[in-house]
Design a protein around this motif. Structure first.
Motif, PDB file in Angstrom:
ATOM      1  N   PHE A  53       0.835  -1.202   0.000  1.00 24.57           N
ATOM      2  CA  PHE A  53       0.000   0.000   0.000  1.00 24.57           C
ATOM      3  C   PHE A  53       0.874   1.257   0.000  1.00 24.57           C
ATOM      4  CE2 PHE A  53      -2.458  -3.236   2.483  1.00 24.57           C
ATOM      5  CZ  PHE A  53      -3.368  -3.533   1.490  1.00 24.57           C
ATOM      6  N   ASP A  54       1.821   1.310   0.928  1.00 18.71           N
ATOM      7  CA  ASP A  54       2.739   2.448   1.036  1.00 18.71           C
ATOM      8  C   ASP A  54       4.202   2.032   0.950  1.00 18.71           C
ATOM      9  OD1 ASP A  54       0.649   4.427   1.589  1.00 18.71           O
ATOM     10  OD2 ASP A  54       0.439   3.390   3.508  1.00 18.71           O
ATOM     11  N   GLY A  55       4.469   0.754   1.204  1.00 16.20           N
ATOM     12  CA  GLY A  55       5.846   0.293   1.263  1.00 16.20           C
ATOM     13  C   GLY A  55       6.430  -0.055  -0.102  1.00 16.20           C
TER      14      GLY A  55
ATOM     15  N   ASN B 100       8.183  -3.087  -0.574  1.00 15.03           N
ATOM     16  CA  ASN B 100       8.110  -4.527  -0.782  1.00 15.03           C
ATOM     17  C   ASN B 100       6.778  -4.881  -1.417  1.00 15.03           C
ATOM     18  OD1 ASN B 100       7.216  -7.381   0.284  1.00 15.03           O
ATOM     19  ND2 ASN B 100       9.447  -7.377   0.287  1.00 15.03           N
ATOM     20  N   VAL B 101       6.814  -5.530  -2.565  1.00 14.43           N
ATOM     21  CA  VAL B 101       5.605  -5.767  -3.352  1.00 14.43           C
ATOM     22  C   VAL B 101       4.599  -6.641  -2.611  1.00 14.43           C
ATOM     23  CG1 VAL B 101       6.467  -7.816  -4.560  1.00 14.43           C
ATOM     24  CG2 VAL B 101       4.816  -6.330  -5.693  1.00 14.43           C
ATOM     25  N   ASN B 102       5.071  -7.449  -1.679  1.00 14.46           N
ATOM     26  CA  ASN B 102       4.180  -8.341  -0.935  1.00 14.46           C
ATOM     27  C   ASN B 102       3.782  -7.790   0.437  1.00 14.46           C
ATOM     28  OD1 ASN B 102       6.203 -10.659  -2.499  1.00 14.46           O
ATOM     29  ND2 ASN B 102       3.990 -10.677  -2.852  1.00 14.46           N
ATOM     30  N   GLY B 103       4.058  -6.531   0.654  1.00 16.77           N
ATOM     31  CA  GLY B 103       3.575  -5.889   1.867  1.00 16.77           C
ATOM     32  C   GLY B 103       4.344  -6.197   3.131  1.00 16.77           C
ATOM     33  N   CYS B 104       5.557  -6.677   2.983  1.00 21.29           N
ATOM     34  CA  CYS B 104       6.314  -7.099   4.172  1.00 21.29           C
ATOM     35  C   CYS B 104       6.915  -5.925   4.938  1.00 21.29           C
ATOM     36  CB  CYS B 104       7.402  -8.092   3.771  1.00 21.29           C
ATOM     37  SG  CYS B 104       6.738  -9.615   3.041  1.00 21.29           S
ATOM     38  N   ASP B 105       6.989  -4.740   4.309  1.00 24.64           N
ATOM     39  CA  ASP B 105       7.529  -3.585   5.014  1.00 24.64           C
ATOM     40  C   ASP B 105       6.451  -2.538   5.316  1.00 24.64           C
ATOM     41  OD1 ASP B 105       7.073  -2.676   2.466  1.00 24.64           O
ATOM     42  OD2 ASP B 105       9.045  -1.754   2.191  1.00 24.64           O
ATOM     43  N   GLU B 106       5.177  -2.929   5.159  1.00 23.34           N
ATOM     44  CA  GLU B 106       4.088  -1.997   5.468  1.00 23.34           C
ATOM     45  C   GLU B 106       4.069  -1.678   6.961  1.00 23.34           C
ATOM     46  OE1 GLU B 106       1.930  -0.461   3.401  1.00 23.34           O
ATOM     47  OE2 GLU B 106       2.909  -1.390   1.669  1.00 23.34           O
ATOM     48  N   LYS B 107       3.863  -0.410   7.293  1.00 17.99           N
ATOM     49  CA  LYS B 107       3.804   0.007   8.692  1.00 17.99           C
ATOM     50  C   LYS B 107       2.383   0.328   9.142  1.00 17.99           C
ATOM     51  CE  LYS B 107       8.223  -0.308   9.213  1.00 17.99           C
ATOM     52  NZ  LYS B 107       8.763  -1.482   9.953  1.00 17.99           N
ATOM     53  N   LEU B 108       1.501   0.661   8.203  1.00 18.59           N
ATOM     54  CA  LEU B 108       0.155   1.089   8.581  1.00 18.59           C
ATOM     55  C   LEU B 108      -0.926   0.089   8.157  1.00 18.59           C
ATOM     56  CD1 LEU B 108       0.420   4.894   7.720  1.00 18.59           C
ATOM     57  CD2 LEU B 108       0.694   3.786   9.939  1.00 18.59           C
ATOM     58  N   ASN B 109      -0.820  -0.467   6.957  1.00 16.38           N
ATOM     59  CA  ASN B 109      -1.787  -1.465   6.469  1.00 16.38           C
ATOM     60  C   ASN B 109      -3.230  -0.971   6.577  1.00 16.38           C
ATOM     61  OD1 ASN B 109      -0.298  -3.861   5.569  1.00 16.38           O
ATOM     62  ND2 ASN B 109       0.387  -4.012   7.692  1.00 16.38           N
ATOM     63  N   ILE B 110      -3.446   0.298   6.287  1.00 14.83           N
ATOM     64  CA  ILE B 110      -4.765   0.907   6.478  1.00 14.83           C
ATOM     65  C   ILE B 110      -5.850   0.236   5.632  1.00 14.83           C
ATOM     66  CG2 ILE B 110      -6.122   3.032   6.177  1.00 14.83           C
ATOM     67  CD1 ILE B 110      -3.588   4.574   7.045  1.00 14.83           C
ATOM     68  N   PRO B 111      -5.628  -0.004   4.323  1.00 12.75           N
ATOM     69  CA  PRO B 111      -6.692  -0.649   3.542  1.00 12.75           C
ATOM     70  C   PRO B 111      -7.039  -2.046   4.052  1.00 12.75           C
ATOM     71  CG  PRO B 111      -5.093   0.395   2.085  1.00 12.75           C
ATOM     72  CD  PRO B 111      -4.499   0.408   3.453  1.00 12.75           C
TER      73      PRO B 111
ATOM     74  N   GLY C 241      -2.505 -10.921   8.907  1.00  6.77           N
ATOM     75  CA  GLY C 241      -1.782  -9.717   8.562  1.00  6.77           C
ATOM     76  C   GLY C 241      -1.342  -9.731   7.108  1.00  6.77           C
ATOM     77  N   ASN C 242      -0.664  -8.687   6.702  1.00  5.61           N
ATOM     78  CA  ASN C 242      -0.103  -8.594   5.355  1.00  5.61           C
ATOM     79  C   ASN C 242       1.122  -9.512   5.261  1.00  5.61           C
ATOM     80  OD1 ASN C 242       0.300  -7.667   2.721  1.00  5.61           O
ATOM     81  ND2 ASN C 242       0.076  -5.512   3.284  1.00  5.61           N
ATOM     82  N   CYS C 243       1.798  -9.525   4.115  1.00  4.40           N
ATOM     83  CA  CYS C 243       3.020 -10.319   3.934  1.00  4.40           C
ATOM     84  C   CYS C 243       2.734 -11.801   4.203  1.00  4.40           C
ATOM     85  CB  CYS C 243       4.136  -9.804   4.835  1.00  4.40           C
ATOM     86  SG  CYS C 243       5.763 -10.561   4.558  1.00  4.40           S
ATOM     87  N   TRP C 244       1.773 -12.355   3.435  1.00  4.04           N
ATOM     88  CA  TRP C 244       1.355 -13.747   3.569  1.00  4.04           C
ATOM     89  C   TRP C 244       0.824 -14.063   4.974  1.00  4.04           C
ATOM     90  CZ3 TRP C 244       6.074 -12.800   0.943  1.00  4.04           C
ATOM     91  CH2 TRP C 244       6.025 -13.001  -0.437  1.00  4.04           C
TER      92      TRP C 244
END
Length: 583
Positions: free
Chosen positions: A221-223, A225-236, A261-264
């Motif tokens: 969403f904001d990070g 890493n294409v798979n969301g592994c570095d997302e800090k907020l995960n708002i969506p 959570g995100n990242c699998w």
């Protein structure tokens, strides 16, 4: 008044959970009687949503829509419908669930593809409306009925959400040519509506164990890493999970809502605080060490947010790893669900679907091209594969089941197969049990998620560290032990009604001379060391003989020690028995 309010509270609690609904009680998952429940489950991967690697098409076609198109191109739309109807009919039925219950499972995780329940947004005649399809609901109804008959909890898992919930397209059947779940409000609306429909249908059924609302989101969403592994907020992700939960609670206050959570499934940054009183957190675990440090983050979440945690997906490793991960989970009051049940040539699962030469020919065409197979040949081939998914035709992997349910509790060994002496004892039919107790092998597990480490270099028959390959000897059970290393060993258990002396033929193959082995029992060596000359090649089989080996009356646990390796072993034949009479 206080007593009256207490009575009302008790009655409401009984009304909500008294029929046996799984629910959160602090950090535990409990049943309606307040008993802590450790979920011991299996994911029915590949039934409602195919993943290419399970069909050996991973290098050719990963997501289901590409697999289906490959099949359609060969046999046409009507034949493709017939194939999928048979595939799903044989993939899971009552006999499968009866088997899982008999093996010890108390729960099942159902990976659902949304398109079995509702049309894709692109096919809806009126934008924003939801056309409901009978097929998915009928499959779920039948499965739930079979689960209830076996007192097994069914956990619904949205594995393929509308549009696809991750860049890892193989998992969710994400089509990059269409908007994903996260790029389409219409897909999100359909996801919410689907969960409300499911919850309304199953709200009163106590054998629904919970709703795993989005499997393995992996999206940036904001990070970076294409798979969301570095997302800090995960708002969506958080917002959608809240919407789904709210929709479920409008019709169902009974069932556990499970989030990922995100990242699998494992990145929970930004997901907290939680928004419902009857929730659990799922995490997934593959290809890493089985120590407390590997799950500490989730243990901390459990304590900090007073919420149960569940290992919702794990597997795809060796029996050693399975034994370790179950021990780790259960010692920390964490339920688990292994993945998957059925897969073609499935060494690391509870069952394996047999491949055919014709299907291998089809895979060869898809991968390398050449002359196109005829429609008749392709259909016959695919229908045979679909037939091979029947529980009566799969190979049941008793060694895997033993690792999941017995080996984590004991170092005791048990026979893989009863051996009658005199007679042949195939090397691959060594005892069931832990490494160091039923066998000893130096490479037994894959802990590295970035570089695959094979634990069975032959990749056949059993899922222990012992290396096994297909055998070409004229007398065989189909397999032989290979890649034998110095100091490794195998144990076999025999029952004898009297003390006997045997000559033992060693059936082996080797390119070089120098292999050495000897036998011992619980008391020590019972044979000399035999040195094996070269047989003339790894596919050329010869026989060497150990003479005058004594086995005692009663139980004999015999270890075949490989003092020097670098040879293959097919069988040991116990011959010329002589009974020793006590004086």
């Amino acid at each position: 008044m206080k007593n009256y309010l207490l009575l009302v509270f008790v009655l409401l609690t009984f009304s909500t959970f008294g029929q046996g609904y799984l629910h959160r009680n602090g950090q535990n998952i409990e049943d309606g009687n307040g008993k802590n429940i450790v979920l011991r489950g299996l994911g029915l991967g590949g039934w409602m949503i195919q993943e290419g690697y399970m069909l050996k098409t991973g290098n050719i076609a990963g997501p289901q829509h590409i697999i289906k198109q490959k099949i359609t191109d060969l046999i046409g739309e009507e034949n493709t419908k017939e194939f999928y109807k048979t595939y799903k009919l044989n993939g899971i039925n009552k006999k499968d669930i009866d088997s899982l219950a008999a093996w010890g499972f108390n729960s099942i995780r159902l990976p659902m593809h949304y398109n079995l329940y509702t049309l894709p947004i692109e096919q809806e005649k009126v934008s924003g409306e939801n056309t409901w399809l009978d097929e998915g609901f009928k499959m779920t109804d039948d499965l739930l009925k079979w689960c209830a008959a076996n007192k097994i909890y069914l956990i619904l898992d949205l594995h393929g959400a509308p549009g696809g919930q991750g860049h890892d397209a193989n998992i969710s059947d994400y089509d990059t040519a269409k908007p994903s779940l996260w790029e389409s409000e219409a897909n999100q609306d359909k996801t919410v509506a689907l969960w409300k429909k499911l919850a309304s249908r199953y709200k009163d059924n106590p054998w629904i164990g919970g709703y795993d609302i989005i499997n393995e989101p992996n999206w940036n969403f904001d990070g970076k890493n294409v798979n969301g592994c570095d997302e800090k907020l995960n708002i969506p992700l958080r917002n959608l999970e809240i919407r789904i939960t709210k929709a479920i609670r409008e019709v169902d206050t009974n069932h556990l809502v499970i989030i990922e959570g995100n990242c699998w499934g494992n990145n929970y940054d930004g997901i907290f605080p939680l928004w419902d009183d009857n929730m659990a957190l799922s995490f997934h675990k593959y290809w890493n060490p089985n120590n407390v440090e590997s799950i500490q983050k989730f243990l901390d979440y459990r304590t900090q947010y007073n919420v149960p945690i569940w290992l919702g997906e794990t597997g795809e490793n060796s029996n050693v790893w399975f034994k370790e991960v179950v021990a780790l989970a259960e010692s920390n009051n964490i339920g688990w669900a292994f993945w998957p049940m059925k897969k073609i040539d499935n060494i690391a699962g509870v069952t394996s679907v047999s491949i055919t030469p014709q299907y291998e020919q089809l895979l060869q065409y898809w991968e390398k091209g050449g002359k196109k197979p005829s429609s008749a040949f392709a259909k016959s081939t695919l229908m045979q594969i679909a037939d091979n998914y029947k529980i009566e035709k799969v190979t049941i992997k008793h060694d895997v089941i033993d690792a999941m349910f017995r080996q984590y509790k004991t170092t005791e060994t048990k026979t893989y197969k009863k051996h009658s002496l005199p007679g042949k004892v195939f090397a691959t039919e060594y005892d069931l049990g832990q490494n160091g107790f039923a066998y000893f092998d130096k490479d037994v597990v894959n802990y590295n998620g970035t570089q695959f480490t094979p634990w069975n270099k032959g990749g056949a028959m059993r899922n222990d560290g012992v290396d096994i390959q297909k055998c070409n000897d004229k007398i065989t059970n189909g397999f032989n032990v290979c890649f034998i290393d110095d100091t490794e060993w195998l144990q076999f258990t025999f029952e004898l009604n009297s003390k006997k002396v045997f000559d033992i033929d060693i059936r082996y193959s080797s390119q070089v001379a120098g292999g050495k082995l000897y036998l011992e029992d619980e008391s020590g060596r019972i044979s000399q060391t035999i040195t094996l000359p070269s047989s003339g090649g790894k596919n050329t089989w010869k026989t060497a003989t150990l003479e005058n080996v004594t086995l005692k009356q009663g139980t004999n646990k015999i270890k075949v020690h490989f003092e020097k390796g670098n040879f293959n072993l097919n069988f040991l034949e116990f011959k010329k028995p002589k009974t020793l009479v006590k004086k």
